[in-house]
Design a protein around this motif. Structure first.
Motif, short mmCIF file in Angstrom:
data_model
loop_
_atom_site.label_atom_id
_atom_site.label_comp_id
_atom_site.label_asym_id
_atom_site.label_seq_id
_atom_site.Cartn_x
_atom_site.Cartn_y
_atom_site.Cartn_z
N TYR A 171 25.29 4.90 23.76
CA TYR A 171 24.34 3.75 23.73
C TYR A 171 23.64 4.27 22.29
O TYR A 171 23.86 5.23 21.76
CB TYR A 171 23.23 3.80 24.59
N VAL A 173 20.77 2.21 18.87
CA VAL A 173 20.11 1.33 18.39
C VAL A 173 20.64 0.89 17.09
O VAL A 173 20.42 1.91 16.17
CB VAL A 173 18.47 1.58 18.46
N LEU A 193 20.10 -3.18 20.56
CA LEU A 193 20.27 -2.21 21.58
C LEU A 193 21.73 -2.31 21.81
O LEU A 193 22.28 -3.61 22.34
CB LEU A 193 19.47 -1.94 22.88
N ILE A 202 18.73 -7.33 24.06
CA ILE A 202 17.48 -6.81 23.47
C ILE A 202 17.46 -6.45 22.03
O ILE A 202 18.39 -5.71 21.53
CB ILE A 202 17.44 -5.42 24.16
N TRP A 815 20.93 9.03 29.70
CA TRP A 815 20.04 8.04 30.45
C TRP A 815 20.19 8.69 31.59
O TRP A 815 21.01 9.54 32.18
CB TRP A 815 20.70 6.80 30.72
N GLY A 835 16.49 4.71 32.62
CA GLY A 835 15.80 5.12 31.26
C GLY A 835 16.52 5.90 30.34
O GLY A 835 17.13 6.86 31.09
N LEU A 841 12.49 7.94 23.21
CA LEU A 841 12.56 6.69 23.34
C LEU A 841 12.22 6.38 24.84
O LEU A 841 13.09 5.64 25.57
CB LEU A 841 14.20 6.21 23.00
N ASP A 843 10.34 4.85 26.35
CA ASP A 843 9.98 3.21 26.78
C ASP A 843 11.13 2.46 26.89
O ASP A 843 10.99 1.26 27.18
CB ASP A 843 8.75 2.55 25.62
N LEU A 844 12.40 2.83 26.61
CA LEU A 844 13.46 2.06 26.72
C LEU A 844 14.08 2.36 28.09
O LEU A 844 14.62 3.33 28.54
CB LEU A 844 14.60 2.59 25.60
N LYS A 845 13.60 1.52 29.06
CA LYS A 845 13.55 1.78 30.56
C LYS A 845 13.61 0.37 31.43
O LYS A 845 13.10 -0.58 30.65
CB LYS A 845 12.73 2.78 30.84
N TYR A 846 13.76 0.57 32.55
CA TYR A 846 13.78 -0.40 33.49
C TYR A 846 13.66 0.11 34.75
O TYR A 846 14.16 0.92 35.26
CB TYR A 846 15.17 -1.44 33.57
#
Length: 856
Positions: A171, A173, A193, A202, A815, A835, A841, A843-846
């Motif tokens: 992954y 950005v 992303l 995103i 991740w 995440g 990073l 805060d880059l999560k679900y």
């Protein structure tokens, strides 16, 4: 620039491939211009170095190196234009046509690995193509980079990732344009992303990426989601304040669209070589249902935590520590921000704050001042000691020197002094932190002076003789009123405020010895010998009657009386009104064997414990009119499978019979037609851990990382508000090297934990199993990337499955994915998380969850 030309030419003749360039040297008859370079240039090349005098260009070929001040440049090819002081670096091609020896540019501690670059020694500016830079675990790859100065870079068409595979990250950005300040930040525009080189929806028009090596203040991005009972929510959002190098402050909040909200205040502090600690306060306002409907309710809960530890080296004679966990009894069951399995199963909140100091001069004195708190979250009862004072003086031997061996009765004669004072509070959860919490307060002091000595008789018998004096001070006593028809039963007792005291003392003596029994077998026997060790102890204790502290009061209309002491309910007990004398007996057995080792090269036999601490204890009350003997208590530990499993056994045997109401009577059980002893209770517990033979075991999933190994039976603990992942977190450990980069294993690591507990009750001939439960916890590393775990159990008494939890973790390199599921019971819920592992990073999560219906 003739100075540079002469310097290069002369240096090239004198040395081969290595030289130094000093721009300040002048050896030409022509007047020299001022040099543009301010320091020496060091160069090196494994291939060759050439100088083009016409174009004033020097080229270094094959493993070229160039050093100037704080700048280091390494590459396959380096070209230096000493007219403009611009250097150009690029890779070279090998015999197969592949590019090798890519440039490495390092300046002021920052290092990049581009495909090629141009750098100006005069103004320190550079243009870099396809650069690579690592900043505190974050990799920055830019197609084009313009170096403005030592601290500012402008990047274009860049990729930011925490993946270890920089060339093909899973992954990243993508940044269209950005400003890059090494070790501080990236401010970028046009951020999207990409996952596996596939663009996602995103997209952020502007973004800020912190890269500071130090803590920085900033916004904490919240978790956004939906709850089927409270609507949409934003959780754990707020602001982090890096106040100083010694402490920080975090302000977080939660908000639900039905009106529920929560607040969190947290702080960590530290002074090197002095102390460290952290504080946390959480408050939540809970709303259920809709206003105006019958199921509407509103409540508030809170929790306060504080931990503090002092570095012992800062002052060895002074110590301060704190461990506080208090709040609403329903906090961990009702909190919107947590589904905390470990705290849900724990019914007690406890706290302790203590300060102690030692005065080392002889005789040394230890002083301590503390406060404690204990809270039962089921019964909602709270007990506090606020404060508790304690001081003690070291043991003094008045007839012996302070150093050397002490022999005989007089030299071993010693005494001590200690004092303890307490103020105890008992209340309910509703009265906590209100004025009512002091209504039933009890306070007092206790002084103790123990006196004892030890000696031996006939070398094998150890004797101990001593006594203890105790003086108790209290600040309230009671007075019981005589019976009267006009007095209500609830006011038949008065509390008298004021100082009062009583004292008591006792004597004791004991004798102990050790017996050894050894049975030897034949020399060619597998079992060579068995040894039986018996430790026997006999003790006597006596306490006189303290009738002077007792009074009488009339209990009924017939004039019957009853004795009582005004010190009833005292926090340190009460004086006895009868003389007591008792004999105590204890026998401890240990049996071990010497066995010939299977290894013929081993000379010494192997010791195996057959029975570990088979203990029997009882007492005989000399002063009792009947029922002189107390029940016999038996306990032992049986080691099996080379000490891999230990079975703990315990039982209580009563020599007396019972009547039809289950009360002990003065007849022995054997005289009542029974056995010599009547078993009144028994217990057994054991535990065992199975592991794969390779010794490799799957790592506990991230939901367990903050728990100790013993808690794995309950599935660990999960706190959504504090979910953190570090670079060290991986899905497996102890994996063989050849399997690290594969998606399969030739050996699957696994482990299983078993715990069994059984309790038998027969005090009133009820003959029932009061508890019989088996707990099971297992984990399997299916692949180097997949871990699966389960925790469950079965209650044989109530015939039901106990708390059950399933856990799945998938290591996605950069991740991590987790699934925790409780399929049934009053804690039924599930939680899914995926995440980025790195904290940069996070805060880059679900995450998605389904909490239990707490109305149940």
């Amino acid at each position: 620039m003739s100075t540079f030309f002469c310097a290069f030419a002369q240096d090239l003749v004198e040395s081969g491939n290595k030289s130094e360039i000093d721009s300040s040297s002048v050896n030409d008859s022509i007047p020299a211009k001022q040099a543009r370079l301010l320091d020496k240039i060091k160069r090196n090349a494994a291939g060759y170095i050439t100088i083009d005098r016409a174009n004033k260009v020097m080229m270094l070929y094959d493993q070229a190196e160039l050093y100037y001040q704080d700048t280091e440049l390494k590459s396959g090819v380096i070209e230096l234009d000493y007219n403009t002081n611009i250097v150009f670096a690029k890779p070279l091609k090998d015999s197969t046509g592949q590019y090798v020896q890519f440039p490495s540019f390092k300046q002021n501690g920052n290092q990049v690995f581009p495909d090629s670059l141009k750098f100006n020694f005069n103004n320190k500016k550079a243009i870099i193509w396809n650069s690579r830079s690592e900043q505190q675990g974050m990799n920055v790859l830019a197609r084009a980079t313009k170096k403005e100065n030592d601290s500012v870079y402008f990047i274009k068409d860049a990729r930011i990732t925490t993946s270890k595979n920089v060339d093909d990250p899973e992954y990243y950005v993508r940044i269209r344009k950005g400003k890059f300040v090494p070790k501080k930040k990236i401010i970028a525009s046009g951020n999207q992303l990409y996952i596996a080189d596939v663009p996602t929806p995103i997209y952020l028009p502007f973004a800020y990426f912190p890269m500071s090596q130090n803590r920085e203040s900033g916004i904490v991005f919240p978790t956004i989601g939906e709850n089927f009972r409270r609507g949409y929510f934003m959780q754990n959002g707020g602001y982090y304040i890096a106040a100083s190098d010694y402490f920080d402050l975090t302000l977080l909040g939660d908000y639900y669209t039905n009106g529920s909200f929560g607040l969190r205040v947290e702080s960590s502090y530290k002074r090197n070589y002095k102390y460290r600690g952290n504080l946390a306060f959480r408050f939540e306002n809970l709303i259920r249902g809709e206003r105006g409907l019958p199921d509407y309710s509103k409540s508030s809960i809170y929790n306060f935590r504080w931990s503090h530890s002092k570095d012992a080296k800062s002052n060895p004679n002074s110590r301060f520590s704190a461990s506080v966990n208090l709040g609403s009894s329903t906090y961990f069951r009702e909190s919107l921000n947590q589904i905390n399995t470990g705290n849900f199963l724990n019914n007690t909140l406890s706290s302790s704050i203590s300060y102690s100091k030692t005065f080392p001069k002889y005789p040394s004195v230890n002083f301590s001042l503390s406060a404690s708190h204990s809270q039962n979250t089921r019964t909602q009862s709270v007990n506090m000691t606020l404060p508790s004072f304690q001081a003690s003086m070291e043991r003094i031997y008045p007839f012996a020197k302070r150093t050397g061996v002490k022999k005989g009765i007089l030299q071993n004669l010693n005494f001590q002094y200690s004092i303890r004072g307490e103020n105890r509070l008992q209340m309910t959860d509703d009265d906590f932190l209100t004025s009512k919490m002091f209504d039933d307060a009890k306070s007092g002091f206790r002084h103790q002076i123990p006196l004892s000595t030890t000696f031996k008789i006939a070398k094998h018998f150890n004797f101990s003789v001593g006594g203890n004096y105790e003086d108790v001070w209290v600040f309230n006593t009671i007075k019981k009123n005589d019976y009267s028809t006009s007095l209500d039963a609830t006011v038949a007792q008065d509390t008298i405020q004021g100082f009062d005291r009583f004292n008591k003392y006792n004597y004791s003596a004991s004798m102990s010895t050790t017996l050894y029994g050894i049975f030897n077998f034949k020399e060619d026997s597998k079992i060579q010998s068995i040894r039986h060790v018996i430790n026997a102890n006999v003790g006597y204790s006596e306490s006189p009657s303290f009738e002077k502290y007792y009074d009488e009061y009339i209990i009924d209309a017939e004039g019957n009386t009853r004795d009582y002491t005004r010190f009833e309910g005292s926090m340190y007990g009460q004086p006895g009104n009868t003389k007591s004398r008792s004999l105590n007996f204890a026998v401890r057995n240990g049996i071990e064997a010497k066995v010939r080792d299977k290894d013929s090269l081993t000379m010494e036999p192997k010791k195996i414990k057959l029975l570990n601490n088979l203990n029997f204890s009882s007492s005989y009350n000399v002063e009792a009119d009947s029922l002189h003997w107390s029940p016999v208590r038996m306990s032992t530990v049986i080691p099996l499978l080379e000490n891999k499993i230990s079975i703990n056994l315990g039982a209580t045997f009563d020599p007396y019979a019972i009547d039809n109401n289950g009360r002990r009577i003065a007849d022995f059980n054997i005289n009542d037609g029974g056995a010599l002893f009547r078993m009144t209770s028994a217990n057994m517990n054991w535990g065992y851990r199975f592991e794969s033979s390779s010794g490799s075991s799957p790592k506990s999933s991230s939901t367990q990382n903050i728990q100790k190994e013993g808690n794995s039976l309950f599935g660990g603990s999960e706190d959504f508000s504090d979910r953190q992942f570090t670079a060290e977190s991986s899905s497996t450990k102890d994996i063989e090297k050849e399997e690290e980069d594969t998606f399969y294993r030739t050996k699957i690591p696994w482990k299983i934990n078993l715990r069994h507990s059984l309790t038998y009750a027969n005090a009133k001939r009820n003959r029932e199993i009061s508890n019989n439960s088996l707990m099971i916890s297992g984990q399997v590393g299916l692949t180097p990337k997949w871990d699966v775990g389960v925790s469950t159990g079965y209650d044989f008494k109530n015939k039901g499955v106990t708390y059950t939890n399933f856990r799945i973790e998938r290591d996605l390199d950069s991740w991590v994915m987790n699934l925790a599921w409780t399929p049934f019971g009053d804690r039924q819920s599930w939680f899914f998380f995926i995440g980025v592992r790195s904290g940069f990073l996070r805060d880059l999560k679900y995450d998605k969850r389904r909490e239990l219906d707490k109305n149940l």
